[in-house]
Write a protein that holds these residues in place. Structure first.
Motif, PDB file in Angstrom:
ATOM      1  N   THR A  88       0.832  -1.203   0.000  1.00 42.24           N
ATOM      2  CA  THR A  88       0.000   0.000   0.000  1.00 42.24           C
ATOM      3  C   THR A  88       0.867   1.253   0.000  1.00 42.24           C
ATOM      4  N   PHE A  89       1.961   1.213   0.739  1.00 43.02           N
ATOM      5  CA  PHE A  89       2.891   2.353   0.728  1.00 43.02           C
ATOM      6  C   PHE A  89       3.396   2.617  -0.677  1.00 43.02           C
ATOM      7  N   ARG A  90       3.786   1.566  -1.367  1.00 38.51           N
ATOM      8  CA  ARG A  90       4.303   1.727  -2.723  1.00 38.51           C
ATOM      9  C   ARG A  90       3.227   2.286  -3.649  1.00 38.51           C
ATOM     10  N   ASP A  91       1.996   1.803  -3.493  1.00 41.29           N
ATOM     11  CA  ASP A  91       0.905   2.278  -4.341  1.00 41.29           C
ATOM     12  C   ASP A  91       0.604   3.751  -4.069  1.00 41.29           C
ATOM     13  N   LEU A  92       0.630   4.133  -2.801  1.00 39.71           N
ATOM     14  CA  LEU A  92       0.408   5.536  -2.435  1.00 39.71           C
ATOM     15  C   LEU A  92       1.491   6.432  -3.026  1.00 39.71           C
ATOM     16  N   ASN A  93       2.723   5.975  -2.971  1.00 40.18           N
ATOM     17  CA  ASN A  93       3.830   6.766  -3.496  1.00 40.18           C
ATOM     18  C   ASN A  93       3.700   6.945  -5.004  1.00 40.18           C
ATOM     19  N   LYS A 120      -4.309  -5.030  -5.815  1.00 33.10           N
ATOM     20  CA  LYS A 120      -5.334  -5.569  -4.920  1.00 33.10           C
ATOM     21  C   LYS A 120      -5.040  -5.382  -3.435  1.00 33.10           C
ATOM     22  N   ASP A 121      -3.764  -5.429  -3.038  1.00 33.11           N
ATOM     23  CA  ASP A 121      -3.443  -5.381  -1.611  1.00 33.11           C
ATOM     24  C   ASP A 121      -3.927  -4.103  -0.920  1.00 33.11           C
ATOM     25  N   PRO A 122      -3.833  -2.930  -1.571  1.00 36.59           N
ATOM     26  CA  PRO A 122      -4.373  -1.738  -0.913  1.00 36.59           C
ATOM     27  C   PRO A 122      -5.870  -1.853  -0.622  1.00 36.59           C
ATOM     28  N   TYR A 123      -6.619  -2.444  -1.553  1.00 36.70           N
ATOM     29  CA  TYR A 123      -8.048  -2.642  -1.300  1.00 36.70           C
ATOM     30  C   TYR A 123      -8.261  -3.589  -0.121  1.00 36.70           C
ATOM     31  N   MET A 124      -7.412  -4.601  -0.011  1.00 40.73           N
ATOM     32  CA  MET A 124      -7.515  -5.548   1.090  1.00 40.73           C
ATOM     33  C   MET A 124      -7.291  -4.834   2.427  1.00 40.73           C
ATOM     34  N   LEU A 125      -6.342  -3.910   2.440  1.00 38.00           N
ATOM     35  CA  LEU A 125      -6.067  -3.149   3.664  1.00 38.00           C
ATOM     36  C   LEU A 125      -7.204  -2.179   3.974  1.00 38.00           C
ATOM     37  N   ALA A 126      -7.662  -1.472   2.951  1.00 34.85           N
ATOM     38  CA  ALA A 126      -8.719  -0.483   3.153  1.00 34.85           C
ATOM     39  C   ALA A 126     -10.027  -1.121   3.594  1.00 34.85           C
ATOM     40  N   SER A 127     -10.254  -2.378   3.215  1.00 36.90           N
ATOM     41  CA  SER A 127     -11.522  -3.037   3.533  1.00 36.90           C
ATOM     42  C   SER A 127     -11.620  -3.466   4.993  1.00 36.90           C
ATOM     43  N   LEU A 128     -10.508  -3.400   5.730  1.00 38.77           N
ATOM     44  CA  LEU A 128     -10.529  -3.873   7.113  1.00 38.77           C
ATOM     45  C   LEU A 128     -11.519  -3.098   7.972  1.00 38.77           C
ATOM     46  N   TYR A 129     -11.425  -1.784   7.871  1.00 44.89           N
ATOM     47  CA  TYR A 129     -12.273  -0.924   8.712  1.00 44.89           C
ATOM     48  C   TYR A 129     -12.786   0.234   7.856  1.00 44.89           C
ATOM     49  N   ARG A 130     -13.815  -0.031   7.119  1.00 40.22           N
ATOM     50  CA  ARG A 130     -14.316   0.987   6.201  1.00 40.22           C
ATOM     51  C   ARG A 130     -14.872   2.211   6.929  1.00 40.22           C
ATOM     52  N   GLU A 131     -15.190   2.046   8.226  1.00 46.19           N
ATOM     53  CA  GLU A 131     -15.704   3.203   8.951  1.00 46.19           C
ATOM     54  C   GLU A 131     -14.609   4.205   9.281  1.00 46.19           C
ATOM     55  N   GLN A 181      -9.997   6.275   3.062  1.00 39.07           N
ATOM     56  CA  GLN A 181     -10.299   6.870   1.758  1.00 39.07           C
ATOM     57  C   GLN A 181      -9.023   7.280   1.031  1.00 39.07           C
ATOM     58  N   LEU A 182      -7.981   7.578   1.800  1.00 41.47           N
ATOM     59  CA  LEU A 182      -6.694   7.912   1.200  1.00 41.47           C
ATOM     60  C   LEU A 182      -6.186   6.758   0.347  1.00 41.47           C
ATOM     61  N   ILE A 183      -6.307   5.548   0.867  1.00 38.35           N
ATOM     62  CA  ILE A 183      -5.853   4.354   0.148  1.00 38.35           C
ATOM     63  C   ILE A 183      -6.672   4.142  -1.117  1.00 38.35           C
ATOM     64  N   GLU A 184      -7.977   4.279  -0.998  1.00 36.33           N
ATOM     65  CA  GLU A 184      -8.854   4.059  -2.141  1.00 36.33           C
ATOM     66  C   GLU A 184      -8.670   5.143  -3.210  1.00 36.33           C
ATOM     67  N   LEU A 185      -8.417   6.388  -2.778  1.00 39.82           N
ATOM     68  CA  LEU A 185      -8.167   7.464  -3.733  1.00 39.82           C
ATOM     69  C   LEU A 185      -6.887   7.196  -4.519  1.00 39.82           C
ATOM     70  N   ALA A 186      -5.854   6.735  -3.833  1.00 38.52           N
ATOM     71  CA  ALA A 186      -4.602   6.407  -4.516  1.00 38.52           C
ATOM     72  C   ALA A 186      -4.832   5.336  -5.567  1.00 38.52           C
ATOM     73  N   ARG A 187      -5.627   4.323  -5.222  1.00 36.52           N
ATOM     74  CA  ARG A 187      -5.931   3.283  -6.185  1.00 36.52           C
ATOM     75  C   ARG A 187      -6.642   3.861  -7.408  1.00 36.52           C
ATOM     76  N   ARG A 188      -7.588   4.758  -7.176  1.00 35.47           N
ATOM     77  CA  ARG A 188      -8.343   5.323  -8.299  1.00 35.47           C
ATOM     78  C   ARG A 188      -7.429   6.144  -9.207  1.00 35.47           C
ATOM     79  N   ILE A 189      -6.477   6.870  -8.615  1.00 34.07           N
ATOM     80  CA  ILE A 189      -5.530   7.640  -9.427  1.00 34.07           C
ATOM     81  C   ILE A 189      -4.729   6.700 -10.318  1.00 34.07           C
TER      82      ILE A 189
END
Length: 432
Positions: A210-215, A262-273, A278-286
């Motif tokens: 996820t760090f790599r994807d965010l970067n 896929k791994d960032p989505y796996m991390l973001a799905s842990l606690y959607r509340e 949203q930072l993780i999901e936004l990075a994925r969308r970019i």
């Protein structure tokens, strides 16, 4: 421990099985794909991984490696069972069906003293909350009768053998004895081991990717901004990285492969509340947007040449998701090619490592791909593309236009040979 079963003979499992065999273990590889089993047993490597072919042939010829479709019997014969099956994300949630099948096979073959290791990427809590109770349905108990650990894979295609042997590994047992048993096994292969608990090990794997994807997403965002500003994002990032505490990745035509997609989505799905996920999901969308953005650049480049996409011949260089490998899983090229075909382009794909073309024409050579092309698009940073003969290509293309999705061509070199150069993060076209 002398005998190891590896369940799943894909890009992770096959190198893992071969490396264990090269260290003197008797290894049984297990897969539901009969063709893979037959290939292994005949000493044939079906993955384009440097050094793997020779090690595989040697391991099979010496009797250290064989393959089967019978996971239960393989587990019964082994001291350790390593799971390396896919864990895809569907609808933002990890699909553990392959893992469940592997665990159920192990449960049927489970015996006292067996070490079970999950290398597949899984959500934190899976080893303790999912694998442990499933295996204990056998009547045996973790830590008392058998052992259970998570040792997340760290394999980069193209460097698998080296990384299995030399890069640090995180080893997390469900409890202390399981950790000790897993350390005992993996120390025969790799000396750089970091013990922890299973849930932390699961979390660490997701954090890394996820760090790599965010970067990368940050770099891609900078590229999109640089295009609006009329400057070169690569130059800006290079200069920013001269700061001793800054290390920004480089932008590109998209992120591919089996992990970062896929791994960032796996991390973001842990606690959607948690609003912060949203930072993780936004990075994925970019990052998911970048192949589409590449197509927009192609359309602009064609427009500047007085052409439209429909009917244009577009040479796409690269089908693999990264340079130097044959792995096309989740490749950005797939999305680029698909959209260009939908827009009516004649797309010809050339990749020196794979025959995949994603439904487009496939060229057997670079020359055939670029001949009479209206635009040359570079999607994969293969070493061969970093050394393109631009002078020779200039004589073959119909229009001297290049769209570089990986900055493998120096813009001024392209200009030297009469090309108009467009690229991710280029705020303007470089023209001769």
């Amino acid at each position: 421990m002398k005998r190891v079963t590896v369940i799943g003979l894909g890009y992770i499992g096959l190198p893992t099985a071969v490396v264990f065999a090269s260290r003197g273990f008797g290894v049984i590889g297990v897969d539901v794909d009969v063709k893979k089993v037959e290939a292994v047993n005949s000493g044939r490597c079906y993955i384009g991984e440097p050094g793997l072919d020779g090690l595989l042939r040697e391991a099979v010829s010496k009797g250290f490696l064989r393959a089967t479709t019978d996971a239960v019997e393989a587990v019964r014969e082994s001291d350790a069972a390593v799971i390396a099956v896919p864990t895809p994300v569907r609808g933002g949630v990890a699909d553990l069906s392959y893992l469940r099948e592997a665990l159920e096979s192990i449960r049927r073959g489970l015996h006292r003293g067996l070490l079970v290791v999950i290398e597949s990427t899984i959500p934190p809590g899976t080893t303790v909350g999912f694998a442990k109770p499933l295996l204990e349905e056998s009547g045996l108990r973790v830590e008392e009768d058998f052992y259970l650990a998570h040792v997340p894979e760290r394999i980069a295609p193209g460097k698998a053998i080296y990384e299995l042997l030399h890069e640090p590994r995180v080893v997390g047992g469900v409890e202390a004895r399981s950790t000790e048993k897993a350390l005992e096994l993996y120390s025969r292969v790799n000396s750089k081991l970091y013990p922890t608990d299973a849930t932390t090990a699961e979390f660490v794997k997701l954090v890394e990717n996820t760090f790599r994807d965010l970067n990368i997403a940050f770099a891609n965002l900078l590229a999109l901004m640089a295009e609006k500003l009329g400057i070169d994002a690569y130059e800006a990032i290079r200069l920013a990285n001269t700061h001793p505490r800054v290390n920004i990745h480089m932008p590109g035509a998209g992120v591919g492969g089996p992990c970062l997609t896929k791994d960032p989505y796996m991390l973001a799905s842990l606690y959607r509340e948690f609003w912060g996920t949203q930072l993780i999901e936004l990075a994925r969308r970019i990052n998911e947007y970048m192949p589409r953005h590449t197509v927009k650049i192609i359309e602009r480049a064609l427009g500047d040449a007085g052409l439209i996409v429909r009917g244009a011949k577009i040479a796409v260089l690269g089908a693999a998701y990264k340079g130097g490998v044959d792995d096309t899983r989740e490749s950005p090229a797939k999305h680029v090619v698909k959209e260009l075909l939908e827009k009516g382009a004649r797309v010809v794909v050339y990749d020196p490592y794979t025959s995949e073309s994603f439904g487009a024409e496939r060229a057997e050579s670079l020359e055939n791909a670029v001949r009479d092309a209206d635009v040359v698009v570079i999607v994969t940073d293969h070493p061969e593309f970093k050394a393109l003969d631009l002078e020779g290509i200039a004589k073959l293309v119909r229009h001297r236009v290049v769209v570089d999705g990986r900055r493998v061509v120096e813009p001024h070199q392209a200009i030297k040979y009469g090309f108009k150069y467009y690229g991710i993060g280029c705020g303007r076209a470089f023209k001769p």
